[in-house]
Design an enzyme around this catalytic site. Structure first.
Site, PDB file in Angstrom:
ATOM      1  N   SER A 129     -37.926  44.081  45.214  1.00 33.61           N
ATOM      2  CA  SER A 129     -38.469  43.528  43.963  1.00 33.61           C
ATOM      3  C   SER A 129     -39.862  44.069  43.653  1.00 33.61           C
ATOM      4  O   SER A 129     -40.604  43.503  42.865  1.00 33.61           O
ATOM      5  CB  SER A 129     -38.487  41.998  44.043  1.00 33.61           C
ATOM      6  OG  SER A 129     -39.010  41.578  45.281  1.00 33.61           O
ATOM      7  N   CYS A 165     -26.327  43.384  50.463  1.00 35.71           N
ATOM      8  CA  CYS A 165     -26.261  44.318  49.331  1.00 35.71           C
ATOM      9  C   CYS A 165     -26.645  45.730  49.779  1.00 35.71           C
ATOM     10  O   CYS A 165     -27.337  45.933  50.775  1.00 35.71           O
ATOM     11  CB  CYS A 165     -27.123  43.827  48.177  1.00 35.71           C
ATOM     12  SG  CYS A 165     -28.803  44.415  48.181  1.00 35.71           S
ATOM     13  N   CYS A 199     -34.329  47.592  43.278  1.00 34.82           N
ATOM     14  CA  CYS A 199     -32.884  47.788  43.320  1.00 34.82           C
ATOM     15  C   CYS A 199     -32.349  47.571  41.912  1.00 34.82           C
ATOM     16  O   CYS A 199     -33.080  47.144  41.015  1.00 34.82           O
ATOM     17  CB  CYS A 199     -32.248  46.779  44.272  1.00 34.82           C
ATOM     18  SG  CYS A 199     -32.577  45.066  43.748  1.00 34.82           S
ATOM     19  N   HIS A 216     -31.540  35.605  41.567  1.00 32.98           N
ATOM     20  CA  HIS A 216     -30.981  34.997  42.779  1.00 32.98           C
ATOM     21  C   HIS A 216     -29.765  34.129  42.509  1.00 32.98           C
ATOM     22  O   HIS A 216     -29.064  33.736  43.429  1.00 32.98           O
ATOM     23  CB  HIS A 216     -32.050  34.147  43.472  1.00 32.98           C
ATOM     24  CG  HIS A 216     -33.375  34.827  43.546  1.00 32.98           C
ATOM     25  ND1 HIS A 216     -34.410  34.549  42.665  1.00 32.98           N
ATOM     26  CD2 HIS A 216     -33.822  35.809  44.357  1.00 32.98           C
ATOM     27  CE1 HIS A 216     -35.437  35.328  42.947  1.00 32.98           C
ATOM     28  NE2 HIS A 216     -35.105  36.107  43.971  1.00 32.98           N
ATOM     29  N   THR A 253     -27.417  37.898  50.378  1.00 30.52           N
ATOM     30  CA  THR A 253     -27.355  39.361  50.223  1.00 30.52           C
ATOM     31  C   THR A 253     -28.561  40.091  50.810  1.00 30.52           C
ATOM     32  O   THR A 253     -28.520  41.310  50.976  1.00 30.52           O
ATOM     33  CB  THR A 253     -27.254  39.741  48.733  1.00 30.52           C
ATOM     34  OG1 THR A 253     -28.400  39.217  48.056  1.00 30.52           O
ATOM     35  CG2 THR A 253     -25.995  39.193  48.097  1.00 30.52           C
ATOM     36  N   GLU A 275     -31.132  31.821  46.576  1.00 36.83           N
ATOM     37  CA  GLU A 275     -29.783  32.378  46.552  1.00 36.83           C
ATOM     38  C   GLU A 275     -28.800  31.481  47.305  1.00 36.83           C
ATOM     39  O   GLU A 275     -27.676  31.243  46.864  1.00 36.83           O
ATOM     40  CB  GLU A 275     -29.782  33.790  47.157  1.00 36.83           C
ATOM     41  CG  GLU A 275     -28.430  34.469  46.976  1.00 36.83           C
ATOM     42  CD  GLU A 275     -28.298  35.761  47.758  1.00 36.83           C
ATOM     43  OE1 GLU A 275     -27.179  36.028  48.220  1.00 36.83           O
ATOM     44  OE2 GLU A 275     -29.294  36.494  47.897  1.00 36.83           O
ATOM     45  N   SER A 333     -40.331  36.963  49.489  1.00 35.29           N
ATOM     46  CA  SER A 333     -39.236  37.911  49.293  1.00 35.29           C
ATOM     47  C   SER A 333     -38.512  38.113  50.615  1.00 35.29           C
ATOM     48  O   SER A 333     -39.028  38.733  51.533  1.00 35.29           O
ATOM     49  CB  SER A 333     -39.794  39.250  48.796  1.00 35.29           C
ATOM     50  OG  SER A 333     -38.858  40.272  49.001  1.00 35.29           O
ATOM     51  N   SER A 334     -37.304  37.567  50.686  1.00 33.63           N
ATOM     52  CA  SER A 334     -36.547  37.594  51.935  1.00 33.63           C
ATOM     53  C   SER A 334     -36.327  39.022  52.432  1.00 33.63           C
ATOM     54  O   SER A 334     -36.552  39.334  53.598  1.00 33.63           O
ATOM     55  CB  SER A 334     -35.205  36.900  51.710  1.00 33.63           C
ATOM     56  OG  SER A 334     -34.508  36.788  52.910  1.00 33.63           O
ATOM     57  N   ASN A 335     -35.917  39.920  51.530  1.00 29.54           N
ATOM     58  CA  ASN A 335     -35.605  41.281  52.001  1.00 29.54           C
ATOM     59  C   ASN A 335     -36.862  42.019  52.459  1.00 29.54           C
ATOM     60  O   ASN A 335     -36.805  42.848  53.361  1.00 29.54           O
ATOM     61  CB  ASN A 335     -34.824  42.071  50.939  1.00 29.54           C
ATOM     62  CG  ASN A 335     -35.684  42.631  49.839  1.00 29.54           C
ATOM     63  OD1 ASN A 335     -36.221  43.727  49.953  1.00 29.54           O
ATOM     64  ND2 ASN A 335     -35.853  41.867  48.765  1.00 29.54           N
TER      65      ASN A 335
END
Length: 329
Positions: free
Chosen positions: A276, A203, A21, A83, A173, A135, A231-233
Site C-alpha cells: 500500500s 495474494c 499492488c 480490505h 490474503t 479483512e 499494514s499487515s503485509n
C-alpha cells in the site's frame, strides 16, 4: 561485524516487485475518481488502504475517513476499503440510503465467495489470520456461524470443529506464506481430512514481495521496509527479512523515521515497501541513503507483475454515463 573501513563498498539492494499492488492501485484511484466525479466529500469506511501518507493525501483532496457506516450522513456516498466488509455493513449502508462504491480488492472478494460456498455446504471453516484485522472481520462476517479464526500455529491447539471430515482452511490474503503453511501443517496434523481452498488465498503481490525480500535479506546487513504499522503485509516483510538472515530490519513510514544509528557497521542495505506504499516514499528513503554514501543501487528482481484490476463497477457505470453525455452534446 567488524568496524567498517573507508574501502568497504556501500550498496543498496532494491527489491522488485515492491509497493503498490493492483488492488491498492485500484482502490486509491477509485477515491480520486469519485472525488472528481461527485465532488467532496466522499466518505470512506476505514482507511482505504493501510498507509498513513495515502490516507492523509486523500483527506487533503476531500475524502472523509470514518470507522463506522453510522457516521456517514444519510444519502451520502460511502466507499468500502480494499480490505472488504461484512454483509451487515452493506445492509447498514442500504438502511441509511447511502450510495456505495465497493473498492474491495478482487482477491479478497474471492476469499469471501469461498467462505460463502463452504458455509452453504456446511463445512467448518478455519480462517488463518490476525484477530481484529479488517479483512478478517469482513470475511468472518460472510459466515460467522461456520468460521473459526486461527491466529498462527500456536492457536491450533484450541481449535474445535463439529465434524473433522468436513473442515476447510482459508486465509487472510496478506500473511507470510511460510507462517501460513506452518499453521496449515499443524491443522492437518490435528485434522487429517482438512481441505485446502481451490487456490491458495495469499495474494500474488504478498507472495512476490516476500520472495524478493528473501532473496535480498540473506545479503543485507540492514533491511528497511517502507510501510505503516497497521499494514499487515508490510509488518510481515520485516519478519521475512529477519528470517532470511538480514542483520536487522525495521519498518518506517518514510525516510524521516530512519535512525542513523542503524547504519553503524553496515555496508549493504536492503530496501522494499509494502503493497500500500507509494513509490515517492521509497524514493525518499533512497535519497536519504544516498546522502550517507549509499549511492550504488542494485535491483533484486523476483517476479514480473502485470496484473491490473478494473475500477469498481459503480464508479465505471457513472464515468461511462458521463462520457456518453459529453459525446451526445
Amino acid at each position: 561485524m567488524g568496524r567498517m573501513t573507508a574501502t568497504t563498498p556501500r550498496r543498496v539492494l532494491l527489491a522488485a516487485p515492491r509497493g503498490y499492488c493492483a488492488g491498492v492501485d485500484r482502490a486509491v484511484i477509485a477515491v480520486e475518481k469519485a472525488l472528481e466525479q461527485y465532488g467532496s466529500p466522499v466518505y470512506v469506511r476505514h482507511e482505504i488502504v493501510h498507509n498513513k501518507y495515502v490516507v492523509q493525501t486523500l483527506e487533503k483532496k476531500g475524502a472523509i475517513f470514518v470507522e463506522e457506516t453510522a457516521e456517514v450522513p444519510e444519502g451520502s456516498i460511502v466507499m468500502f476499503s480494499a480490505h472488504g466488509v461484512a454483509p451487515t455493513v452493506h445492509e447498514e449502508a442500504a438502511e441509511r440510503k447511502l450510495a456505495t462504491i465497493d473498492a474491495t480488492c478482487p482477491l479478497v472478494t474471492k476469499v469471501h465467495k469461498e467462505a460463502v460456498r463452504f458455509a452453504q455446504d456446511d463445512f467448518d471453516i478455519l480462517l488463518i489470520g490476525h484477530e481484529g484485522h479488517e479483512e478478517v472481520i469482513g470475511t468472518s462476517g460472510e459466515a460467522p456461524d461456520h468460521i473459526t479464526l486461527v491466529d498462527g500455529p500456536e492457536d491450533v491447539a484450541n481449535v474445535e470443529v463439529r465434524d473433522p471430515s468436513r473442515v476447510v482452511w482459508l486465509s487472510q490474503t496478506t500473511l507470510s506464506v511460510d507462517e501460513t503453511m506452518e499453521t496449515v501443517g499443524a491443522l492437518k496434523e490435528k485434522f487429517p481430512l482438512l481441505i485446502s481452498p481451490p487456490s491458495d488465498d495469499i495474494c500474488y503481490a504478498t507472495q512476490n514481495r516476500q520472495i524478493a525480500v528473501k532473496q535480498m535479506g540473506a545479503d543485507a546487513d540492514l533491511v528497511i521496509v517502507v510501510g505503516s504499522k497497521n499494514s499487515s503485509n508490510s509488518v510481515r516483510l520485516v519478519e521475512v527479512a529477519l528470517g532470511a538472515g538480514a542483520g536487522a530490519s525495521y519498518l518506517v513510514d518514510a525516510a524521516d523515521e530512519i535512525d542513523e544509528a542503524w547504519l553503524e557497521g553496515v555496508s549493504t542495505v536492503g530496501v522494499t515497501s509494502g503493497a500500500s506504499v507509494p513509490e515517492v516514499l521509497v524514493d525518499g528513503v533512497l535519497a536519504w541513503l544516498s546522502e550517507r554514501g549509499f549511492e550504488d543501487v542494485e535491483i533484486v528482481k523476483a517476479a514480473e507483475e502485470s496484473i491490473v484490476f478494473s475500477l469498481p463497477k459503480e464508479l465505471r457505470r457513472d464515468l461511462r454515463a458521463e462520457a456518453a453525455a459529453l459525446t451526445a452534446e
